[in-house]
Structure formats: structure tokens, C-alpha cells
Write a protein that holds these residues in place. Structure first.
Motif, short mmCIF file in Angstrom:
data_model
loop_
_atom_site.label_atom_id
_atom_site.label_comp_id
_atom_site.label_asym_id
_atom_site.label_seq_id
_atom_site.Cartn_x
_atom_site.Cartn_y
_atom_site.Cartn_z
N SER A 264 83.41 74.42 93.36
CA SER A 264 83.40 75.54 94.32
C SER A 264 83.30 75.02 95.75
N ASP A 268 86.22 75.31 98.59
CA ASP A 268 85.91 75.99 99.85
C ASP A 268 86.26 75.10 101.05
N VAL A 456 86.53 78.89 88.42
CA VAL A 456 86.50 78.50 89.82
C VAL A 456 87.84 78.76 90.49
N ARG A 459 87.98 82.24 91.64
CA ARG A 459 86.89 82.64 92.54
C ARG A 459 87.42 82.80 93.96
#
Length: 478
Positions: A264, A268, A456, A459
Motif C-alpha cells: 500500500s 501510494d 491492494v 485499493r
């Protein structure tokens, strides 16, 4: 010059306006005054001195209204951006997850070689060093001779055989201690450098506490195999399958937490710096994708699949704890039938209550035949669920809606499910040899890995990453 001095004097005399001025440091008002100062006299804004209050208040009201309607792009233009976790944190978490993966496999080998009861004490500090002299080895061996396992099973082994099982358990424990150090020390470093976003810090602190709990839980599990009551009841010397499942389940939670957080944070960072999300290059498309009803439904089923894979792996701990893999070494039948007889699956022998009210749950958790049957059913359900999710991801409508990375990991999950089923069947047919048993346990972790990666990939980017993306898109340099 006059308007600037007048505004300062007026703000000092008006406490309400002074408060407003302190809230935002109003760059809007400063820009108005600066423009007024630099403009030619003929075009400067006229500020009537007899009634200045209404003009200043309206200016502040306009500024506050814009602040109330601030969006992510306005947040990105602020002087202080939220903490964006660097890739180094992700690499550290991947390393930590790899260590947990290793300790799970080593723990499986320790169980398969029946080495887990060779060390009868828990010494978190002094236990790091193994016996170094012959006298120390004799002392450890004498302690082991007092255990039910030695008296009932291994009473014929010598010191050299004891050393081999001792080193296996010792290696498992030392690796667990190393995981604690390898996790806590970098965590303290990154926290001191303020490299961690607040939500991530909380999650990592929880994982750090879970590592300590895992060590204590491991010793609690070993103690169940050292109790003298085992000799009195004549049962097989082994650890409680309940404590074994708790120990393994905690390890799975640790692994999933570390790996999921690492991916994650890395995704990001990539989104913030390059705009890439889920294999899509356009940073503006992610919101439409995650809000698509098809993608929402696919993500929901993916989470259910992850839960099913976790429960299936946990049921394997009951199989290992009860040596249930040594029964019915055939597939897909069990004794020539798809399922054993009902009186064998739910035998009254395992019920302890006088009214047999615990017949069902005790057979499900304590009857080796039922435990193996349940594990088979859960494994096939996981296989079918993974295959169905992959097939759905290949349909035209879903394929067009999903981000490309999600489709790739749906394929990876189904591929790993095939490998895991093949390992499970082979392990069963060959009476659970150490190599295949360890590979099967490793396969369960790898299958969980692919499903976590799928989650993920679906996400949405974190808030900090979205704010940074806006700042980078505007050409700000950091």
C-alpha cells in the motif's frame, strides 16, 4: 502605504477580526493589499475611511468562504504537505514479511520433525545461545528426559539425535527473536525521522506488539505438550491443536499486515510521484474505476476470498496438530466414499458433556477424520472461489472495468491455487513427508500473498498520496 497601515491598526482594535486574521494568515487579503499598493494611483481600490468595517469584513468573509470549500488541490498548495511514506519503509516491511514467511516454514518443519518439544524452558534473552559445552548439552538432555515425549516416544534416542531436534527448535526461536529486532529497530528509526504517516504508525505499533504476543503464545503452545497429564491419560505427546492454530493464525496476521502495508505504501508513493494507479497511467481515472459498481462488487468478493483462504490455512493447523494428514491418504475419496460415514465424522467418543451437547463442535475441532474432511472441503471451496473470481475477471464487462493490475493478480491467485491444491494432494498421497508438508504450508502463505496483492490493487490511493499528486501535478518541487 496608507491602506496597509490602516488595516493593521484596525485589526488591532477589533479582536474579532484579529482572530480571523490569525486563523488563515490570509494570503488573500495580503495579495489584495499588495496589488493595491503596486497599482497606479488612478486604479487603486478606494477604501472609504468613514466606514471601513464593512469592507474589511467582506474581504475576510470571502477568504473564509473559500477556505471552507477547500478541495484536495487547495490542500496540495498549502505550505505543509502531509507525510508521504518513502519507499524505504515499504522495502523494510517486505523484508520483515519475508522473515515471517521464513519462520512459518521453519515452524512447519519443526512440527513435522517433532522437534518442538525439545527445549523445555523459555528464556527470551539467555536462550539465544545454544549449549556450548558437553556439560551444558548433558544438562539440556536431562531436562528433555523428564518430558512425556521422551518417556513415551523418544526414550531410545541418544545425545546426538537430541542435538538435531534441539537445533531445529532453537533455530525457530532465534529466528522469531530476530524478527522482533529487525522490526522494532527500523520502526523506531523511521518514527524518529517522522517518515511515517499517523495511520501507518498506529498499524505498525500494533504489529510490533503482536510480535511480542506471538513469542509468548509460542511458549504457551509448547507448554501444552510438556504437561504430565499426557502420561496419565495415555494420549500422544503433542501440543494443543487449539494453541497451534492460534500461534499459526497470529503469524498469518503478522505476515498479511506487513505485506499489505508494504504494498500500500509503495503504490501510494508511485501514485503521488508518477500518477500511476492499478496499472493505469492517467491519474484522473482511479476515482471512476473504484466507484464503478462492477469494481465494488469484485472488490467485495475478493475480500470474501481472502477470508476463505485464511480460514482454510488455519484449518491446516488443526490437521497438523492432530496428525490428521496420516488418515485417508487418498483423493478425492475417503475410504472409497466422497465422505466418511456420519457416525465416524460425529463420533460420540469425542463428546465430553454428559448430554452430548458438545458433540458437533468437538468433532469438528478434535476428531482427526472430521478435521481432515473439513480441510478438504475448505481447500476445494478456496480453489473454486479463486477460479470463479479469475473467470469473472476475464469476462468482457469486468475486464473493461477493472484496473489492469487487478486482472493480473486474479490470474496469479488462480495459478497459485492450482499449485497449492497439487501440493496438498501430493502431501496426502505420500503420507506427509517433511519436504512436501513444508512446501504445502509455504504454498498457503503464497496463495494468501496473491490475494492480498489483489486487494491492494483494488485499493484507492491514500489521502496523503492524492494531495501530493495534486502538488506534483502543479509543478511543485520537493
Amino acid at each position: 502605504m496608507l491602506p496597509s497601515l490602516w488595516a493593521k491598526t484596525f485589526a488591532l482594535k477589533q479582536p474579532g477580526i484579529s482572530c480571523l486574521r490569525g486563523i488563515h494568515h490570509t494570503s488573500a487579503v495580503r495579495s489584495i493589499l499588495q496589488a493595491n499598493k503596486l497599482a497606479p494611483i488612478a486604479t487603486r481600490t478606494s477604501i472609504p475611511l468613514p466606514n471601513p468595517r464593512s469592507t474589511v469584513l467582506s474581504t475576510f468573509a470571502s477568504a473564509l468562504s473559500q477556505a471552507d470549500l477547500a478541495s484536495e488541490s487547495e490542500a496540495a498548495s498549502a505550505e505543509t504537505l502531509p507525510t508521504l511514506t518513502p519507499p524505504s519503509v515499504s522495502y523494510w516491511l517486505v523484508f520483515s514479511a519475508t522473515l515471517v514467511f521464513a519462520v512459518i516454514v521453519v515452524g512447519g518443519v519443526t512440527r513435522l520433525t517433532e522437534s518442538g518439544l525439545s527445549i523445555v524452558e523459555w528464556q527470551p534473552i539467555t536462550g539465544i545461545l545454544p549449549p556450548l559445552t558437553k556439560a551444558e548439552w548433558e544438562k539440556e538432555f536431562d531436562k528433555y528426559k523428564e518430558t512425556p515425549e521422551f518417556k513415551m516416544i523418544n526414550h531410545s534416542i541418544g545425545l546426538s539425535e537430541f542435538k538435531s531436534i534441539f537445533y531445529m527448535e532453537w533455530g525457530h526461536r532465534v529466528l522469531g527473536r530476530f524478527i522482533g529486532l529487525a522490526f522494532v529497530a527500523p520502526l523506531a528509526y523511521f518514527a524518529s525521522r517522522k517518515a511515517l504517516a499517523p495511520p501507518l504508525t498506529r498499524n505498525l505499533l500494533f504489529l510490533g506488539l503482536l510480535i511480542g504476543f506471538q513469542g509468548a503464545l509460542g511458549w504457551y503452545m509448547v507448554k501444552s505438550g510438556l504437561e504430565d497429564s499426557i502420561i496419565e491419560t495415555g494420549s500422544v505427546p503433542r501440543v494443543s491443536q487449539y494453541r497451534l492454530a492460534a500461534h499459526l493464525g497470529t503469524a498469518f496476521v503478522l505476515y498479511a499486515g506487513m505485506f499489505g502495508l508494504s504494498m500500500s505504501t509503495l503504490y501510494d508513493w508511485r501514485f503521488a510521484k508518477t500518477g500511476e494507479w492499478g496499472g493505469l497511467k492517467d491519474p484522473m481515472t482511479w476515482k471512476k474505476v473504484v466507484e464503478n459498481p462492477i469494481v465494488k462488487r469484485f472488490a467485495r468478493y475478493s475480500r470474501l476470498l481472502a477470508a476463505l483462504v485464511f480460514v482454510t490455512a488455519l484449518s491446516g493447523a488443526f490437521v497438523a496438530g492432530l496428525d490428521a494428514g496420516l488418515l485417508y491418504n487418498e483423493f478425492p475419496l475417503m475410504g472409497g466414499r466422497l465422505a466418511p460415514p456420519t457416525d465416524e465424522l460425529f463420533s460420540p467418543f469425542y463428546a465430553k458433556a454428559a448430554d452430548k451437547s458438545d458433540l458437533w463442535w468437538r468433532n469438528i475441532l478434535e476428531n482427526p477424520t472430521t478435521v481432515q474432511f473439513n480441510h478438504r472441503c475448505l481447500a476445494m471451496a478456496s480453489y473454486v472461489g479463486t477460479g470463479a473470481l479469475f473467470a469473472w475477471s476475464r469476462s468482457a464487462a469486468v475486464k473493461a472495468a477493472l484496473p489492469p493490475l487487478a486482472g493480473k493478480f486474479a490470474l496469479a491467485a488462480f495459478g497459485m491455487a492450482n499449485v497449492q491444491v497439487a501440493l496438498g494432494i501430493t502431501t496426502l498421497l505420500y503420507l506427509v513427508p517433511v519436504s512436501l508438508g513444508a512446501a504445502h504450508q509455504a504454498g498457503s502463505v503464497l496463495l494468501l500473498t496473491t490475494v492480498i496483492h489483489l486487494l491492494v490493487a483494488l485499493r484507492r490511493p491514500g489521502m496523503a498520496a492524492r494531495i501530493w499528486r495534486q502538488a506534483v501535478a502543479k509543478g511543485r518541487k520537493f
